[in-house]
Scaffold this motif. Sequence first.
Motif, PDB file in Angstrom:
ATOM      1  N   GLY A 158      22.554  -5.896  -0.348  1.00  0.00           N
ATOM      2  CA  GLY A 158      23.886  -6.239  -0.084  1.00  0.00           C
ATOM      3  C   GLY A 158      24.617  -6.694  -1.629  1.00  0.00           C
ATOM      4  N   THR A 159      25.984  -7.361  -1.155  1.00  0.00           N
ATOM      5  CA  THR A 159      26.662  -7.849  -2.448  1.00  0.00           C
ATOM      6  C   THR A 159      26.010  -9.290  -2.537  1.00  0.00           C
ATOM      7  N   VAL A 160      26.307  -9.826  -3.579  1.00  0.00           N
ATOM      8  CA  VAL A 160      26.166 -11.283  -4.048  1.00  0.00           C
ATOM      9  C   VAL A 160      27.352 -11.734  -4.606  1.00  0.00           C
TER      10      VAL A 160
ATOM     11  N   LEU B 261      19.972  -5.949  -8.055  1.00  0.00           N
ATOM     12  CA  LEU B 261      21.053  -5.844  -7.158  1.00  0.00           C
ATOM     13  C   LEU B 261      21.964  -4.638  -7.137  1.00  0.00           C
ATOM     14  N   LYS B 262      21.514  -4.155  -5.780  1.00  0.00           N
ATOM     15  CA  LYS B 262      21.933  -2.593  -5.639  1.00  0.00           C
ATOM     16  C   LYS B 262      23.390  -2.335  -5.338  1.00  0.00           C
ATOM     17  N   ARG B 263      24.086  -3.508  -4.868  1.00  0.00           N
ATOM     18  CA  ARG B 263      25.551  -3.503  -5.110  1.00  0.00           C
ATOM     19  C   ARG B 263      26.282  -4.294  -5.836  1.00  0.00           C
ATOM     20  N   GLY B 264      25.591  -5.292  -6.722  1.00  0.00           N
ATOM     21  CA  GLY B 264      26.386  -5.791  -7.875  1.00  0.00           C
ATOM     22  C   GLY B 264      26.646  -7.328  -7.278  1.00  0.00           C
ATOM     23  N   MET B 265      27.099  -7.889  -8.394  1.00  0.00           N
ATOM     24  CA  MET B 265      27.616  -9.408  -8.210  1.00  0.00           C
ATOM     25  C   MET B 265      28.832  -9.743  -8.610  1.00  0.00           C
ATOM     26  N   GLN B 266      29.618 -10.560  -7.870  1.00  0.00           N
ATOM     27  CA  GLN B 266      30.997 -11.174  -8.112  1.00  0.00           C
ATOM     28  C   GLN B 266      30.771 -12.639  -8.297  1.00  0.00           C
ATOM     29  N   GLY B 267      30.623 -13.121  -9.498  1.00  0.00           N
ATOM     30  CA  GLY B 267      30.079 -14.382  -9.669  1.00  0.00           C
ATOM     31  C   GLY B 267      30.987 -15.582  -9.538  1.00  0.00           C
ATOM     32  N   ASN B 268      32.434 -15.371  -9.663  1.00  0.00           N
ATOM     33  CA  ASN B 268      33.667 -16.260  -9.428  1.00  0.00           C
ATOM     34  C   ASN B 268      33.455 -17.294 -10.622  1.00  0.00           C
ATOM     35  N   GLN B 269      33.017 -17.129 -11.626  1.00  0.00           N
ATOM     36  CA  GLN B 269      32.587 -18.157 -12.898  1.00  0.00           C
ATOM     37  C   GLN B 269      31.758 -19.269 -12.397  1.00  0.00           C
ATOM     38  N   LYS B 270      31.005 -19.081 -11.342  1.00  0.00           N
ATOM     39  CA  LYS B 270      29.760 -19.960 -10.662  1.00  0.00           C
ATOM     40  C   LYS B 270      28.471 -19.715 -10.900  1.00  0.00           C
ATOM     41  N   ALA B 271      28.272 -18.192 -10.646  1.00  0.00           N
ATOM     42  CA  ALA B 271      26.967 -17.863 -10.282  1.00  0.00           C
ATOM     43  C   ALA B 271      26.027 -17.767 -11.787  1.00  0.00           C
TER      44      ALA B 271
END
Length: 202
Positions: free
Chosen positions: A76-78, A91-101
């Motif tokens: 899923g998404t991260v 990561l099959k759907r990718g990652m939206q880290g919001n500057q914290k990941a």
Amino acid sequence: GKGLLRDEEDENLYRAAFEGKVEYQDGKVNLNKIHQISGDVDQIIGKAEFFGDVLISGNVEAGTLIRAGKSLTIEGTVEAAHLVAGGDIILKRGMQGNQKAQVVCKGTLFADFIEHTQVKAGGNVEANIILNSNIEAEGKVVLTGKKGTLIGGNVHGTKGIDCKELGNDVEVKTIVHAGCLPEVLTNQRKLMKEEEDIKEAT
């Protein structure tokens, strides 16, 4: 069950044939090399740690920690999570880290997209799109797929950077660096001098 061996001297004693996760199913005790989580990892679960391979079929929410001794696969998404793996991360759907990941792996990181994320990889970093992220790869940074776009952030690939599109028309600040980092080179020279001084002293 699978993965268990009966002791030769004591028939009531069973030993693990390999490292893994102990599970009880259908009246049998089994040992599995993969720790599989069906569904999402949210803040209620908090964290998941396993010394082998980890497979997550759902999404990973912000504020969670996933640590795998070997490979980590997330279908899923991260969100803004902390991911650590001793092998590859997929990561099959990718990652939206919001500057914290934060993502740290000794192997290669594969992702559809990486956005606002801090990444440190011992191998390559391979994605379709990288946006506003700080990437450090001991291997190459490779942008593949239909877009192959790298926009914003600070990206370093020791063995090079391959992409179809670098930066954009609105001039988002994008820093790329290939080859040995200056601090690594300085440290190497310092260690070489210390080695020479030790040889001269002995």
